[in-house]
Motif scaffolding. Sequence first.
Motif, PDB file in Angstrom:
ATOM      1  N   GLY A 330      43.647  39.930  43.167  1.00 39.43           N
ATOM      2  CA  GLY A 330      42.987  40.353  41.838  1.00 39.43           C
ATOM      3  C   GLY A 330      42.029  40.639  41.191  1.00 39.43           C
ATOM      4  O   GLY A 330      41.199  40.808  40.646  1.00 39.43           O
ATOM      5  N   LEU A 331      41.094  41.494  42.588  1.00 37.08           N
ATOM      6  CA  LEU A 331      40.412  42.470  42.941  1.00 37.08           C
ATOM      7  C   LEU A 331      39.677  43.303  42.315  1.00 37.08           C
ATOM      8  O   LEU A 331      40.493  44.091  43.389  1.00 37.08           O
ATOM      9  CB  LEU A 331      39.281  41.769  43.742  1.00 37.08           C
ATOM     10  CG  LEU A 331      38.530  40.523  44.009  1.00 37.08           C
ATOM     11  CD1 LEU A 331      38.335  40.147  45.850  1.00 37.08           C
ATOM     12  CD2 LEU A 331      38.087  39.740  43.164  1.00 37.08           C
ATOM     13  N   PHE A 366      45.910  32.425  38.241  1.00 33.71           N
ATOM     14  CA  PHE A 366      44.534  31.609  38.296  1.00 33.71           C
ATOM     15  C   PHE A 366      43.901  31.716  36.679  1.00 33.71           C
ATOM     16  O   PHE A 366      44.134  32.554  36.051  1.00 33.71           O
ATOM     17  CB  PHE A 366      44.041  31.981  39.439  1.00 33.71           C
ATOM     18  CG  PHE A 366      42.320  31.164  39.779  1.00 33.71           C
ATOM     19  CD1 PHE A 366      42.550  30.255  40.598  1.00 33.71           C
ATOM     20  CD2 PHE A 366      41.230  31.701  38.934  1.00 33.71           C
ATOM     21  CE1 PHE A 366      41.100  29.562  40.729  1.00 33.71           C
ATOM     22  CE2 PHE A 366      40.269  30.955  39.319  1.00 33.71           C
ATOM     23  CZ  PHE A 366      40.239  29.616  40.166  1.00 33.71           C
ATOM     24  N   ASP A 367      43.260  30.470  36.608  1.00 36.01           N
ATOM     25  CA  ASP A 367      42.984  30.366  35.557  1.00 36.01           C
ATOM     26  C   ASP A 367      41.071  29.917  35.392  1.00 36.01           C
ATOM     27  O   ASP A 367      41.314  29.175  36.045  1.00 36.01           O
ATOM     28  CB  ASP A 367      42.940  28.300  34.687  1.00 36.01           C
ATOM     29  CG  ASP A 367      42.967  28.747  33.098  1.00 36.01           C
ATOM     30  OD1 ASP A 367      41.862  29.103  32.484  1.00 36.01           O
ATOM     31  OD2 ASP A 367      42.465  27.416  32.005  1.00 36.01           O
ATOM     32  N   LYS A 395      35.948  32.337  40.644  1.00 36.73           N
ATOM     33  CA  LYS A 395      35.296  32.375  39.309  1.00 36.73           C
ATOM     34  C   LYS A 395      35.210  33.348  39.584  1.00 36.73           C
ATOM     35  O   LYS A 395      34.373  33.775  38.719  1.00 36.73           O
ATOM     36  CB  LYS A 395      35.605  30.710  39.197  1.00 36.73           C
ATOM     37  CG  LYS A 395      36.793  30.402  38.868  1.00 36.73           C
ATOM     38  CD  LYS A 395      36.592  29.049  38.119  1.00 36.73           C
ATOM     39  CE  LYS A 395      37.366  27.673  37.706  1.00 36.73           C
ATOM     40  NZ  LYS A 395      37.674  27.059  37.295  1.00 36.73           N
ATOM     41  N   ALA A 396      33.788  32.245  40.141  1.00 32.74           N
ATOM     42  CA  ALA A 396      32.653  33.079  40.465  1.00 32.74           C
ATOM     43  C   ALA A 396      32.500  34.360  40.622  1.00 32.74           C
ATOM     44  O   ALA A 396      31.934  35.320  40.097  1.00 32.74           O
ATOM     45  CB  ALA A 396      31.434  33.261  40.972  1.00 32.74           C
ATOM     46  N   ARG A 397      33.326  34.877  41.290  1.00 33.00           N
ATOM     47  CA  ARG A 397      33.794  36.195  42.508  1.00 33.00           C
ATOM     48  C   ARG A 397      34.738  37.168  40.720  1.00 33.00           C
ATOM     49  O   ARG A 397      34.167  38.913  40.844  1.00 33.00           O
ATOM     50  CB  ARG A 397      34.640  36.842  43.200  1.00 33.00           C
ATOM     51  CG  ARG A 397      35.000  37.868  44.319  1.00 33.00           C
ATOM     52  CD  ARG A 397      33.533  38.728  43.879  1.00 33.00           C
ATOM     53  NE  ARG A 397      34.185  40.362  44.541  1.00 33.00           N
ATOM     54  CZ  ARG A 397      34.312  40.880  43.934  1.00 33.00           C
ATOM     55  NH1 ARG A 397      33.785  40.785  42.698  1.00 33.00           N
ATOM     56  NH2 ARG A 397      34.836  42.343  44.385  1.00 33.00           N
ATOM     57  N   GLY A 402      33.359  41.538  36.069  1.00 35.67           N
ATOM     58  CA  GLY A 402      34.091  41.204  34.087  1.00 35.67           C
ATOM     59  C   GLY A 402      35.516  40.903  34.283  1.00 35.67           C
ATOM     60  O   GLY A 402      35.913  41.310  33.373  1.00 35.67           O
ATOM     61  N   SER A 403      36.343  40.065  35.227  1.00 33.85           N
ATOM     62  CA  SER A 403      38.142  39.466  35.009  1.00 33.85           C
ATOM     63  C   SER A 403      38.001  38.863  33.816  1.00 33.85           C
ATOM     64  O   SER A 403      37.726  37.962  33.649  1.00 33.85           O
ATOM     65  CB  SER A 403      38.454  39.234  36.261  1.00 33.85           C
ATOM     66  OG  SER A 403      39.737  39.279  36.341  1.00 33.85           O
ATOM     67  N   THR A 404      38.980  39.487  33.512  1.00 32.30           N
ATOM     68  CA  THR A 404      39.667  38.707  31.956  1.00 32.30           C
ATOM     69  C   THR A 404      41.456  38.436  32.121  1.00 32.30           C
ATOM     70  O   THR A 404      42.358  39.398  33.154  1.00 32.30           O
ATOM     71  CB  THR A 404      40.346  39.760  30.889  1.00 32.30           C
ATOM     72  OG1 THR A 404      41.226  41.179  31.234  1.00 32.30           O
ATOM     73  CG2 THR A 404      38.515  39.856  30.178  1.00 32.30           C
ATOM     74  N   ASP A 405      41.872  36.930  32.168  1.00 30.02           N
ATOM     75  CA  ASP A 405      42.995  36.428  33.284  1.00 30.02           C
ATOM     76  C   ASP A 405      44.509  37.259  32.604  1.00 30.02           C
ATOM     77  O   ASP A 405      44.822  37.688  34.023  1.00 30.02           O
ATOM     78  CB  ASP A 405      42.640  35.270  32.388  1.00 30.02           C
ATOM     79  CG  ASP A 405      42.109  34.334  33.161  1.00 30.02           C
ATOM     80  OD1 ASP A 405      41.252  34.897  34.667  1.00 30.02           O
ATOM     81  OD2 ASP A 405      41.684  33.002  32.709  1.00 30.02           O
ATOM     82  N   ALA A 406      44.663  37.745  31.380  1.00 28.34           N
ATOM     83  CA  ALA A 406      45.530  37.788  31.083  1.00 28.34           C
ATOM     84  C   ALA A 406      45.808  40.379  31.617  1.00 28.34           C
ATOM     85  O   ALA A 406      46.871  39.845  31.857  1.00 28.34           O
ATOM     86  CB  ALA A 406      45.784  38.234  29.500  1.00 28.34           C
ATOM     87  N   GLU A 407      45.081  40.349  31.452  1.00 31.46           N
ATOM     88  CA  GLU A 407      44.969  41.279  32.691  1.00 31.46           C
ATOM     89  C   GLU A 407      45.363  41.507  33.866  1.00 31.46           C
ATOM     90  O   GLU A 407      46.248  42.413  35.184  1.00 31.46           O
ATOM     91  CB  GLU A 407      43.651  42.753  32.133  1.00 31.46           C
ATOM     92  CG  GLU A 407      44.057  43.492  32.491  1.00 31.46           C
ATOM     93  CD  GLU A 407      42.851  44.460  32.266  1.00 31.46           C
ATOM     94  OE1 GLU A 407      42.665  46.033  32.158  1.00 31.46           O
ATOM     95  OE2 GLU A 407      42.237  43.646  31.433  1.00 31.46           O
ATOM     96  N   ARG A 408      44.355  40.223  35.126  1.00 31.82           N
ATOM     97  CA  ARG A 408      44.702  40.405  35.453  1.00 31.82           C
ATOM     98  C   ARG A 408      45.774  39.789  36.503  1.00 31.82           C
ATOM     99  O   ARG A 408      46.715  39.830  37.389  1.00 31.82           O
ATOM    100  CB  ARG A 408      43.039  39.440  36.269  1.00 31.82           C
ATOM    101  CG  ARG A 408      42.888  39.111  38.230  1.00 31.82           C
ATOM    102  CD  ARG A 408      41.853  38.252  38.223  1.00 31.82           C
ATOM    103  NE  ARG A 408      42.561  37.322  37.630  1.00 31.82           N
ATOM    104  CZ  ARG A 408      42.064  36.526  37.220  1.00 31.82           C
ATOM    105  NH1 ARG A 408      40.708  37.355  35.886  1.00 31.82           N
ATOM    106  NH2 ARG A 408      42.099  34.900  36.835  1.00 31.82           N
TER     107      ARG A 408
END
Length: 478
Positions: A330-331, A366-367, A395-397, A402-408
């Motif tokens: 998800g990067l 992943f949460d 999580k830090a990465r 600025g990753s958002t969970d739902a979109e990722r």
Amino acid sequence: MSATVFSAGFQQLGDTFYSEVAASPLPEPQLAAWNAELAASLALPAEPDEALLATLAGNQPPVGAQSIATVYSGHQFGVWAGQLGDGRALLLGELQGQEIQLKGAGLTPYSRMGDGRAVLRSSIREYLCSEAMHGLGIPTTRALALVASPEPVWRETRETAAVVTRVAPSFLRFGHFEHFFYGGNEAALRQLADYAVQRYFPDCLTAANPYQAMLEQVIARTAELIADWQAVGFCHGVMNSDNMSLLGLTLDYGPYGFLDGFDGGHICNHSDHAGRYAYGEQPEIGLWNLHCLAQALLPLLDREAAIAGLKRYQPLFEEALGERFAAKLGLRARQESDWPLLSRLFELMQASRTDWTIFWRRISHFDSSPGALNEPIRDLFLDRTAFDGWAWDYKARLAQEGSTDAERHTEMRQVNPKYVLRNHLAETAIRAAQAGDYSEIARLQALLTRPFDEQPENEHYAALPPDWANDLSVSCSS
């Protein structure tokens, strides 16, 4: 009822490149599987009529072209094997610009021990995996039809025969070029290379050396293909140079397998005693085979340019692999520093034999919120503390960009399949078919055309393998 008319393609090259061979009639043919979606793209009916079924069984010659078996050579398990060729495959001709080939249609002048007929078991595996790889978006030959028969065929035991209809823009292999290079027939080598450039690499025609330009495209396609394999945990099992597609397609589904518990040294082919074609060796073997192809084309190339082209493989592969694993994690903005994060993950997975497909699907949920333990993922590891440390850095990465969970999560589910053709799923279909029930083939085919969808009604197909799957074995006879 109008006949299906095939056009001559490869046949136009002349009999230096093939032998004309009629298929061996298949007694009591039964249609075990039919790919209606692929059929439509070939302008074929939704269901094969009697005449078409007879052709695909090998009981009626193709209209418009002569069936042929092509000659090639190759390196097998790293050793020069000399002349090989289509020992159990016949090229009927072309439909809509696609080559149509029968695998298992009888003996040819190039048949060796175990060639000629294919068995139902291996034909089901090829039919299903061709379409599974297509569903995953990985370049591959396709499967149009599977025709079964009660005709006995001996492998390790008595089995029954089948013919699978394979479809591809071309079945040209590295070994086709090796055959004429090692045979000292430079005229035929040039003729074959000219045919390949004109048909499949036309943008290379304007290059200073079209053959060099073609080689460089083959190098790039092979690097991309093997990156695809590594990302989904696919093991080819027998990456001989004669099993490598000039077009960068996954070719020849024999002792393949998808990873269950992760093991970088996993050997899916029980005939591969030295582990030459283990999962972790596939990238290097891809380069080894490209060296074989470049060697075969050398009479048409500048040697230094060919070497320079081969040196591009490793960075191309690493770039492709990095892109795929960045997407799987998800990067969006891949960084060189992501490699240590990925390497640590592989070490954790290796130590726990973490299920490859299940892990990547679960991490798609992943949460990244503070305090989240992500137990469904965490429970896949023996050393949960070590996983917690890795998850903290992950999580830090994610926060860094600025990753958002739902979109990722949505994006990751499009690259991390929920369903792959595990060996035990194919085996279940095989056992049912051997008892006369072909319905599981159709169910798996439908499932694997949508491997990224949740399909809650098919949840059991995404479960961990049953204990009996540990006893399954595939070899070169598969």
